[in-house]
Design a protein around this motif. Structure first.
Motif, PDB file in Angstrom:
ATOM      1  N   THR A  50      15.803  -1.424  -2.231  1.00 21.88           N
ATOM      2  CA  THR A  50      15.136   0.099  -1.930  1.00 21.88           C
ATOM      3  C   THR A  50      15.417   0.454  -0.488  1.00 21.88           C
ATOM      4  OG1 THR A  50      12.866  -0.907  -1.195  1.00 21.88           O
ATOM      5  CG2 THR A  50      13.549  -0.812  -3.589  1.00 21.88           C
ATOM      6  N   ASP A  51      14.986   1.711  -0.141  1.00 22.72           N
ATOM      7  CA  ASP A  51      14.770   2.234   1.249  1.00 22.72           C
ATOM      8  C   ASP A  51      13.555   1.911   1.518  1.00 22.72           C
ATOM      9  OD1 ASP A  51      13.489   3.910  -0.335  1.00 22.72           O
ATOM     10  OD2 ASP A  51      14.659   5.586   0.506  1.00 22.72           O
ATOM     11  N   LYS A  52      12.671   1.269   1.038  1.00 20.43           N
ATOM     12  CA  LYS A  52      11.215   1.051   1.490  1.00 20.43           C
ATOM     13  C   LYS A  52      11.091   0.124   2.809  1.00 20.43           C
ATOM     14  CE  LYS A  52       8.706   3.672  -1.563  1.00 20.43           C
ATOM     15  NZ  LYS A  52       7.988   4.583  -0.993  1.00 20.43           N
ATOM     16  N   ALA A  53      11.976  -0.498   3.105  1.00 20.52           N
ATOM     17  CA  ALA A  53      11.967  -1.647   3.989  1.00 20.52           C
ATOM     18  C   ALA A  53      13.335  -1.962   4.567  1.00 20.52           C
ATOM     19  CB  ALA A  53      11.479  -2.916   3.540  1.00 20.52           C
ATOM     20  N   ARG A  54      13.089  -1.961   6.230  1.00 20.74           N
ATOM     21  CA  ARG A  54      14.504  -2.355   6.992  1.00 20.74           C
ATOM     22  C   ARG A  54      14.106  -3.619   8.016  1.00 20.74           C
ATOM     23  NH1 ARG A  54      15.981   1.740  10.385  1.00 20.74           N
ATOM     24  NH2 ARG A  54      14.112   2.835  10.069  1.00 20.74           N
ATOM     25  N   ILE A  55      14.764  -4.559   8.134  1.00 16.14           N
ATOM     26  CA  ILE A  55      14.731  -5.209   9.243  1.00 16.14           C
ATOM     27  C   ILE A  55      15.868  -5.295  10.465  1.00 16.14           C
ATOM     28  CG2 ILE A  55      14.636  -8.031   9.680  1.00 16.14           C
ATOM     29  CD1 ILE A  55      13.594  -8.423   6.989  1.00 16.14           C
ATOM     30  N   VAL A  56      15.320  -5.014  11.555  1.00 20.12           N
ATOM     31  CA  VAL A  56      16.355  -4.816  12.549  1.00 20.12           C
ATOM     32  C   VAL A  56      15.966  -6.073  13.485  1.00 20.12           C
ATOM     33  CG1 VAL A  56      17.318  -3.664  14.362  1.00 20.12           C
ATOM     34  CG2 VAL A  56      16.245  -2.467  12.386  1.00 20.12           C
ATOM     35  N   THR A  57      16.942  -7.045  13.562  1.00 18.11           N
ATOM     36  CA  THR A  57      16.876  -8.349  14.633  1.00 18.11           C
ATOM     37  C   THR A  57      17.681  -8.006  15.991  1.00 18.11           C
ATOM     38  OG1 THR A  57      18.759  -9.241  13.463  1.00 18.11           O
ATOM     39  CG2 THR A  57      16.646  -9.836  12.989  1.00 18.11           C
ATOM     40  N   LYS A  58      17.416  -8.664  16.824  1.00 20.30           N
ATOM     41  CA  LYS A  58      17.947  -8.633  18.156  1.00 20.30           C
ATOM     42  C   LYS A  58      17.675  -7.455  18.784  1.00 20.30           C
ATOM     43  CE  LYS A  58      22.200 -11.729  17.165  1.00 20.30           C
ATOM     44  NZ  LYS A  58      23.438 -11.863  17.315  1.00 20.30           N
ATOM     45  N   ALA A  59      16.521  -6.748  18.391  1.00 20.00           N
ATOM     46  CA  ALA A  59      15.945  -5.467  18.935  1.00 20.00           C
ATOM     47  C   ALA A  59      14.788  -5.877  19.713  1.00 20.00           C
ATOM     48  CB  ALA A  59      15.318  -4.880  17.519  1.00 20.00           C
ATOM     49  N   ARG A  60      14.854  -5.306  20.896  1.00 24.84           N
ATOM     50  CA  ARG A  60      13.847  -5.646  22.227  1.00 24.84           C
ATOM     51  C   ARG A  60      13.160  -4.536  22.630  1.00 24.84           C
ATOM     52  NH1 ARG A  60      13.068  -5.043  27.293  1.00 24.84           N
ATOM     53  NH2 ARG A  60      14.986  -4.214  27.708  1.00 24.84           N
ATOM     54  N   ASN A  79       0.802  -1.205  -0.029  1.00 26.30           N
ATOM     55  CA  ASN A  79      -0.042  -0.164  -0.135  1.00 26.30           C
ATOM     56  C   ASN A  79       0.785   1.404   0.037  1.00 26.30           C
ATOM     57  OD1 ASN A  79      -3.210  -0.626   0.442  1.00 26.30           O
ATOM     58  ND2 ASN A  79      -2.153  -2.221   1.593  1.00 26.30           N
ATOM     59  N   GLY A  80       2.053   1.296  -0.345  1.00 27.42           N
ATOM     60  CA  GLY A  80       3.089   2.322  -0.342  1.00 27.42           C
ATOM     61  C   GLY A  80       3.790   3.011   0.685  1.00 27.42           C
ATOM     62  N   ALA A  81       3.554   2.102   1.861  1.00 21.29           N
ATOM     63  CA  ALA A  81       4.210   2.644   3.174  1.00 21.29           C
ATOM     64  C   ALA A  81       5.848   2.326   3.219  1.00 21.29           C
ATOM     65  CB  ALA A  81       3.437   2.140   4.345  1.00 21.29           C
ATOM     66  N   ARG A  82       6.436   2.842   3.829  1.00 16.70           N
ATOM     67  CA  ARG A  82       7.736   2.254   4.389  1.00 16.70           C
ATOM     68  C   ARG A  82       7.754   1.508   5.561  1.00 16.70           C
ATOM     69  NH1 ARG A  82      12.104   7.097   4.055  1.00 16.70           N
ATOM     70  NH2 ARG A  82      13.484   5.475   4.525  1.00 16.70           N
ATOM     71  N   VAL A  83       8.401   0.525   5.873  1.00 17.70           N
ATOM     72  CA  VAL A  83       8.354  -0.221   6.840  1.00 17.70           C
ATOM     73  C   VAL A  83       9.644  -0.708   7.639  1.00 17.70           C
ATOM     74  CG1 VAL A  83       7.633  -2.719   7.656  1.00 17.70           C
ATOM     75  CG2 VAL A  83       6.363  -1.517   5.975  1.00 17.70           C
ATOM     76  N   VAL A  84       9.653  -0.489   8.760  1.00 18.15           N
ATOM     77  CA  VAL A  84      10.572  -1.202   9.669  1.00 18.15           C
ATOM     78  C   VAL A  84      10.117  -2.041  10.633  1.00 18.15           C
ATOM     79  CG1 VAL A  84      10.591   0.676  11.577  1.00 18.15           C
ATOM     80  CG2 VAL A  84      12.759  -0.699  11.128  1.00 18.15           C
ATOM     81  N   LEU A  85      10.951  -3.350  10.564  1.00 13.77           N
ATOM     82  CA  LEU A  85      10.344  -4.566  11.360  1.00 13.77           C
ATOM     83  C   LEU A  85      11.429  -4.724  12.206  1.00 13.77           C
ATOM     84  CD1 LEU A  85       8.872  -7.823   9.707  1.00 13.77           C
ATOM     85  CD2 LEU A  85      10.403  -7.898  11.480  1.00 13.77           C
ATOM     86  N   LEU A  86      10.837  -4.921  13.424  1.00 11.93           N
ATOM     87  CA  LEU A  86      11.816  -5.065  14.818  1.00 11.93           C
ATOM     88  C   LEU A  86      11.476  -6.554  15.340  1.00 11.93           C
ATOM     89  CD1 LEU A  86      11.488  -1.750  16.509  1.00 11.93           C
ATOM     90  CD2 LEU A  86      13.027  -2.334  14.848  1.00 11.93           C
ATOM     91  N   ASP A  87      12.417  -7.347  15.452  1.00 10.53           N
ATOM     92  CA  ASP A  87      12.424  -8.945  16.019  1.00 10.53           C
ATOM     93  C   ASP A  87      13.463  -8.963  17.287  1.00 10.53           C
ATOM     94  OD1 ASP A  87      10.760 -11.468  15.125  1.00 10.53           O
ATOM     95  OD2 ASP A  87      12.543 -11.703  16.389  1.00 10.53           O
ATOM     96  N   LYS A  88      13.002  -9.191  18.222  1.00 10.40           N
ATOM     97  CA  LYS A  88      14.066  -9.563  19.401  1.00 10.40           C
ATOM     98  C   LYS A  88      14.855 -10.761  19.293  1.00 10.40           C
ATOM     99  CE  LYS A  88      10.510 -12.419  22.218  1.00 10.40           C
ATOM    100  NZ  LYS A  88       9.775 -12.428  23.441  1.00 10.40           N
ATOM    101  N   SER A  89      14.512 -11.857  18.459  1.00 12.20           N
ATOM    102  CA  SER A  89      15.411 -12.760  18.084  1.00 12.20           C
ATOM    103  C   SER A  89      16.651 -12.490  17.133  1.00 12.20           C
ATOM    104  CB  SER A  89      14.576 -14.032  17.524  1.00 12.20           C
ATOM    105  OG  SER A  89      13.627 -14.340  18.410  1.00 12.20           O
TER     106      SER A  89
END
Length: 216
Positions: free
Chosen positions: A178-188, A56-66
């Motif tokens: 792209t700069d539309k998505a980022r995944i950050v792991t080990k992030a609580r 739907n055109g949004a930018r996303v950052v996904l945080l996961d604690k693992s």
């Protein structure tokens, strides 16, 4: 801000909760008051929400604690439930959203308004997985508590792993290109940020002993 819940063992509950995130995320993405959506948790619900926001055109950052995404959904062995799917029709299976809703309520669901959303979106969401991510969900079985065959899977031994990883890989590809998505792991994540009106506008998370903020 979309938060992926802790998954129950039966995969039908997993999908039900992820379907709710899809419905909420799709609506949010079209009127989102920020240029970024924040998703907490990289399980099936989280990556479903992330992909829907991206669509739907949004930018996303996904945080996961693992240290890696996937969650408990990767361990699921049954399949994904959906009513009025294209796979059901191809197999000559008669099923309705109303019947799925009735089965779910009989199974002990406590919130009819949530059940209506989950079951109502189930078919189009299963079809979305097939069409968007090229997944094979052509095998349809009837499991306990269901009045019709509606549990979808492919030939893989662990359909939960296959489905969840396909969605993770899509977000990863977009993040790489792209700069539309980022995944950050080990992030609580441990604190929500709010504005003067009390609306959530971000999150504080800890990674490597340091605190960081994401706004969205």
């Amino acid at each position: 801000l979309a938060q992926a819940p802790f998954w129950l063992r039966p995969f039908r509950h997993n999908l039900a909760r992820s379907r709710l995130h899809l419905a909420v995320s799709a609506a949010m993405a079209t009127v989102f008051p920020s240029n970024q959506g924040i998703v907490l948790g990289g399980g099936l619900a989280g990556v479903s929400a992330a992909n829907t926001l991206l669509e739907n055109g949004a930018r996303v950052v996904l945080l996961d604690k693992s240290s890696f995404c996937g969650g408990n959904s990767t361990k699921a062995t049954s399949g994904i439930n959906g009513a009025e799917t294209k796979a059901q029709k191809a197999n000559g299976i008669e099923d309705t959203i109303e019947l799925f809703t009735s089965d779910t309520l009989k199974g002990g669901a406590k919130k009819p308004e949530v059940v209506k959303v989950l079951c109502g979106n189930s078919g189009i969401d299963v079809d979305w997985l097939v069409e968007k991510f090229s997944l094979d969900l052509s095998l349809v079985a009837r499991l306990g508590g269901h009045s019709a065959p509606r549990t979808h899977r492919g030939a893989e031994r662990f359909p939960g792993m296959t489905i969840t990883y396909a969605l993770i890989q899509m977000v990863e590809k977009i993040a790489e290109r792209t700069d539309k998505a980022r995944i950050v792991t080990k992030a609580r994540a441990h604190k929500l940020l709010t504005n003067s009106a009390g609306a959530c506008v971000g999150v504080v998370y800890e990674k490597g002993g340091l605190d960081f903020q994401e706004h969205g």
